[in-house]
Design an enzyme around this catalytic site. Structure first.
Site, PDB file in Angstrom:
ATOM      1  N   ASP A  69       5.758   2.460   7.052  1.00 49.62           N
ATOM      2  CA  ASP A  69       4.639   1.643   6.924  1.00 49.62           C
ATOM      3  C   ASP A  69       3.761   2.401   5.835  1.00 49.62           C
ATOM      4  O   ASP A  69       3.127   3.636   6.090  1.00 49.62           O
ATOM      5  CB  ASP A  69       3.675   1.618   8.197  1.00 49.62           C
ATOM      6  N   HIS A 108       2.375   3.737  13.326  1.00 49.80           N
ATOM      7  CA  HIS A 108       1.353   4.796  13.248  1.00 49.80           C
ATOM      8  C   HIS A 108       1.771   6.109  14.160  1.00 49.80           C
ATOM      9  O   HIS A 108       0.702   6.566  14.934  1.00 49.80           O
ATOM     10  CB  HIS A 108       0.142   4.199  13.777  1.00 49.80           C
ATOM     11  N   GLU A 121      -5.235   1.514   2.103  1.00 53.06           N
ATOM     12  CA  GLU A 121      -5.008   0.484   2.914  1.00 53.06           C
ATOM     13  C   GLU A 121      -5.439   0.821   4.683  1.00 53.06           C
ATOM     14  O   GLU A 121      -6.257  -0.049   5.358  1.00 53.06           O
ATOM     15  CB  GLU A 121      -3.745  -0.226   3.210  1.00 53.06           C
ATOM     16  N   GLU A 122      -5.029   1.937   5.114  1.00 52.77           N
ATOM     17  CA  GLU A 122      -5.223   2.367   6.500  1.00 52.77           C
ATOM     18  C   GLU A 122      -6.535   2.672   6.965  1.00 52.77           C
ATOM     19  O   GLU A 122      -6.958   2.642   8.082  1.00 52.77           O
ATOM     20  CB  GLU A 122      -4.198   3.674   6.736  1.00 52.77           C
ATOM     21  N   HIS A 155       0.878  -1.185  -0.250  1.00 49.80           N
ATOM     22  CA  HIS A 155       0.102   0.005  -0.082  1.00 49.80           C
ATOM     23  C   HIS A 155       0.805   1.153   0.036  1.00 49.80           C
ATOM     24  O   HIS A 155       1.902   1.237   0.544  1.00 49.80           O
ATOM     25  CB  HIS A 155      -1.132  -0.143   1.039  1.00 49.80           C
TER      26      HIS A 155
END
Lengths: 344, 343
Positions: A172, A311, A200-201, A62
Site C-alpha cells: 500500500d 497498515h 495520502e495516508e 500514492h
C-alpha cells in the site's frame, strides 16, 4: 512488474518523506513521458501525450506509506515516536524498524512477559508506552545517528511466498505506483496525467493539489484495499478476496463512485476475462475522495489490489491480482472515450 | 563473537526439536573438545579432558532450545492455527513472520482479523492466541501437503547489529549462553587444566529444565556453572533488571553455591572483568535449579547475560557482556582442581 514492486516496497517513504520513492520513480519513467514535473508538495505529475489533447485523464497512485516519526529521545537514549497514518498499536511490539536517511536499525521493545502483571499481559500496549531501541547509551549518543523528526519505517523485506503470494511493507501503495509506471509505456486516446501523490495516508493531501493542477476530465485511482478473507472472519465480512481479481469501488467513506462508471469496469473487466470483483464495503477511503471534489468536480473511480493486513509491518497480496489491477486499469485507459460517453 | 551470535540466533529449534540443530552445535565445539555427543533428550555435550587421573569435573550449561509455536490445526482456507511452546508473549505475535518446519521450511505471517472487525470493546485488549492464525499462502489441500499437526514453528526475525556492540535477534535466551560457552572453551584451548570440562547445550529448558536434569546425571559433575539470560533494564522496567553492558550477572541465593559465587566475584575483581550481582531468593528459573539437585547434589553457580525484551523476537544484548561471561567462566574453570585452590 513484480521486480519493480519489490524495489519500490523496500524503499522507505513514510508520508512527508517520499523523496526516495520519488527519485526512484522519476528515474525510471522519464524516458517514457512527454513531460514530468514535481510540485511544491512533492507530487510527481507525469504527462503521456495521447492521440488527442481534447480531454485529460488522471491516474493517481500514492507514493507514501504508513510509518512513524521520531518525537523524543529519552535521557537513556531510547526513542519515542508517533505514528504517521493509521496503525493498530497491537502490531508494534517486537518489530524491527529502520530510522532516517542513514537507515539506522532499531527494535520496538517492551518489557519481558515475566515482568508484566496480569493486566499488563492482557492489555494492548499503547503507542506512547513503546520505545525504539537502537543500542544507544544516552540521548547524546543517540543524537549521533538520529534526530527529532526522522522518519521510521518497518524493516520488512519484500518476498514471494506460498502459491503466488507476495509480502512486504508498503504494498500500500507501491503496487499502485508500479502499475502506473507500467501503464506509462503505452499511448492512449487522450493525454494521460499520472500523478504519484504524497501524503495520502494522513488525509489525501497530495491528491488534493495534484487534481487542482491537472484539471482532469476523468480520474482513476489505483490503490490497495483491505481484504478480510482471513482466519476467523465470516464470509460476508471478506469485502474482497485474494486471487479474486481487481476490486472496483462502488462507494467508500469518502467517495460515491458513479455507478455507471463502476459497473462499466466490473462488467467489461469480467467480459474481457480480467478477474474483477466489487469491493463489498463502504468503509475506507483513498485519493478519489480528494480528486472527485476538485474544482467543479471530477468523475473518479478506483481500482484496488486486495491486500491482507494493511497498515501492518507485513502486508500480503496475490501476484495474480496485481496483474488483474494492471489489466483492468489498462482497459479503462483504452476506453476512456466510450466511458465518458455513457456518463453524459 | 558477532559471527558466533549470528550463527546461533539463526539456528531454529524449539524445545523438543533440538535434533534439528545438534549437528550444527556439535560443529561449533569441533576442535575445542575431545569428545562431542548428543544425548537421548537432545542435549549436546562437549568434553574437554585435562588428561589427569581422577580429575574433577566441571559442567557448564547453557540451553540450546528456544521458545516458539507448534501447528495445532489447518483451517478450511489453509490458515494454520497454533499453540505456544514455552512462555511466549502473545503481544509479539500479531504481524510477526514465522517459519513452519513442515515437509520443507514454509514461510508464514501471523495475521488476525482487521481491527475494524474486532469487537469495539476489545480494542484495548491484546490478541489471544485463538484470535491469530498463520497465513502461508496456500489452499487447504496444498497446505496439508506441506504442513502437519505437530510441526514446530520458529520466529523468522532476522538479527541485526545495533549501536555500541549491541546485538538484537531471536532466542539469544539462551543461544548467547551457548556462545559464551564456546568462547570460554576457546580461551581454554591452549591452557593446561586440572579438571575435565563438560560444556553442555541443554535441551528443553524452556519447558522445565529437562535436558539439564538428564545431562547433569550423565556428567556426574563436581561443580557446575549454568549460563543463562537475565532481564536487562528497559525504559519500562528497572526492577530486577540489569544494566546492558554492565557485565555478567553473578547469581546469589540459596539455590546457588555461596563459595562459588564469592570466588566468581573475587576473580572478576582481580581480573577487572565487569560484573553485577543478581540476588534470587528462590527459584532461579534456570538450569542451575535442576543441576544443583542432581544425584547427591552439585555445587552450582549461575552467570547471566543481561538481555532486553526477553522472550520476544527482538531480544537485545551487549556483546561485551557475553565476552565478560565467557572470560569469567574460563578463569573459574582454570582454578578447579588446582592445589590449594579455595574450593
Amino acid at each position: 512488474m513484480i521486480k519493480n514492486i519489490e524495489k519500490l516496497c523496500n524503499i522507505c517513504g513514510v508520508s512527508g518523506d517520499e523523496d526516495k520513492v520519488r527519485e526512484y520513480i522519476i528515474n525510471k519513467i522519464t524516458p517514457l513521458c512527454d513531460d514530468i514535473r514535481t510540485d511544491s508538495m512533492g507530487n510527481v505529475i507525469a504527462l503521456k501525450k495521447g492521440a488527442s489533447s481534447d480531454k485529460k485523464i488522471m491516474i493517481a497512485v500514492h507514493m507514501d506509506e504508513v510509518g512513524f516519526i521520531v518525537s523524543e529521545i529519552t535521557d537513556k537514549g531510547f526513542i519515542k515516536f508517533q505514528s504517521v497514518g493509521g496503525i493498530d498499536p497491537r502490531v508494534l511490539v517486537s518489530k524491527r524498524v529502520v530510522i532516517g536517511d542513514k537507515r539506522i536499525k532499531g527494535v520496538i521493545g517492551m518489557k519481558a512477559v515475566h515482568l508484566q502483571n496480569k493486566s499488563e499481559r492482557e492489555k494492548a500496549v499503547a503507542e506512547n508506552k513503546l520505545t525504539i531501541d537502537i543500542g544507544a547509551k544516552s540521548k547524546k549518543d543517540a543524537l549521533k545517528w538520529i534526530e527529532i523528526g526522522d522518519y521510521i519505517s518497518f524493516a520488512t523485506e519484500f518476498e514471494q511466498f506460498g502459491n503466488g503470494f507476495i509480502k512486504g511493507k508498503a504494498l500500500d501503495n507501491r503496487v499502485g505506483c508500479a502499475v502506473a509506471m507500467e501503464l506509462l509505456k503505452e499511448r492512449y486516446d487522450y493525454d494521460l496525467y499520472v500523478c504519484f501523490t504524497v501524503q495520502e495516508e494522513i488525509g489525501l493531501r497530495g491528491a488534493t493539489v495534484a487534481a487542482y493542477a491537472v484539471e482532469p476530465d476523468i480520474a482513476l485511482v489505483i490503490e490497495t484495499t483491505t481484504a478480510s478473507d482471513v482466519s476467523g472472519t465470516d464470509e460476508h465480512q471478506y469485502v474482497v478476496r485474494l486471487n479474486h481479481g481487481a476490486a472496483v469501488t462502488l462507494m467508500d467513506s469518502r467517495t460515491i463512485v458513479d455507478k455507471r462508471l463502476a459497473a462499466w469496469l466490473y462488467e467489461n473487466g469480467n467480459k474481457k476475462g480480467i478477474k474483477t470483483q466489487y469491493k463489498e464495503s463502504n468503509a475506507g477511503g483513498n485519493d478519489a475522495g480528494a480528486i472527485h471534489l476538485s474544482k467543479e468536480g471530477v468523475k473518479t473511480c478506483a481500482i484496488s489490489l486486495p491486500c491482507r493486513y494493511l497498515h501492518s509491518p507485513v502486508t500480503v497480496a496475490a501476484k495474480d491480482d496485481v496483474n488483474s489491477v494492471y489489466e483492468l486499469s489498462r482497459l479503462f485507459l483504452q476506453n476512456t472515450k466510450s466511458i465518458m460517453k455513457i456518463m453524459r | 563473537m558477532n559471527n558466533l551470535l549470528k550463527k546461533l540466533s539463526d539456528m531454529r529449534a524449539i524445545s523438543g526439536f533440538e535434533y534439528r540443530i545438534s549437528n550444527e552445535l556439535e560443529k561449533l565445539f569441533a576442535g575445542l573438545a575431545d569428545d562431542i555427543h548428543t544425548t537421548a533428550l537432545g542435549s549436546v555435550i562437549a568434553v574437554k579432558r585435562c588428561g589427569k587421573p581422577d580429575a574433577k569435573r566441571i559442567m557448564l550449561a547453557a540451553h540450546c532450545d528456544e521458545i516458539g509455536l507448534m501447528v495445532s490445526s489447518i483451517d478450511e482456507n489453509g490458515f494454520v492455527k497454533f499453540v505456544n511452546i514455552g512462555g511466549i508473549d502473545t503481544k509479539v505475535l500479531p504481524s510477526s513472520e514465522v517459519v513452519i518446519h513442515g515437509k520443507e521450511d514454509v514461510y508464514g505471517v501471523i495475521g488476525s482479523k482487521p481491527p475494524h472487525l474486532l469487537p469495539r470493546e476489545d480494542m484495548d485488549k491484546s490478541l489471544g492466541i485463538d484470535a491469530l492464525a498463520i497465513d502461508i499462502g496456500y489452499s487447504h489441500d496444498d497446505a496439508c501437503k506441506l504442513v502437519n499437526i505437530g510441526d514446530s514453528i520458529t520466529m523468522l526475525s532476522p538479527n541485526s547489529n545495533l549501536k555500541n556492540k549491541q546485538f538484537s535477534g531471536k532466542c539469544l535466551d539462551d543461544r548467547a549462553g551457548v556462545a559464551a560457552m564456546v568462547k570460554c572453551l576457546e580461551y581454554l584451548k591452549k591452557e593446561t587444566l586440572d579438571a575435565d570440562v563438560y560444556a553442555v547445550c541443554t535441551a528443553q529448558e524452556e519447558t522445565g529444565l529437562r535436558g539439564a536434569k538428564t545431562a547433569a546425571y550423565e556428567v556426574k559433575a563436581d561443580y557446575a556453572i549454568a549460563v543463562d539470560a537475565t532481564h536487562g533494564i528497559t525504559p519500562d522496567n528497572s526492577d530486577n533488571a540489569f544494566e546492558i553492558g554492565g557485565g555478567t550477572a553473578i547469581g546469589i541465593g540459596p539455590s546457588l553455591n555461596r563459595k562459588m559465587h564469592k570466588k566468581l566475584i573475587n576473580l572478576a575483581e582481580e581480573n577487572k572483568i565487569k560484573y553485577q550481582t543478581e540476588v534470587m531468593g528462590g527459584d532461579t528459573g534456570t538450569d542451575a535449579w535442576a543441576i544443583q539437585v542432581s544425584r547427591c547434589g552439585v555445587p552450582t553457580a549461575l552467570l547471566s547475560i543481561p538481555l532486553k525484551y526477553m522472550h520476544t523476537t527482538v531480544e537485545t544484548l551487549s556483546e561485551k557482556d557475553v565476552e565478560a561471561t565467557a572470560k569469567l567462566m574460563a578463569l573459574f574453570v582454570k582454578t578447579i582442581g588446582q592445589e590449594g585452590a579455595a574450593l
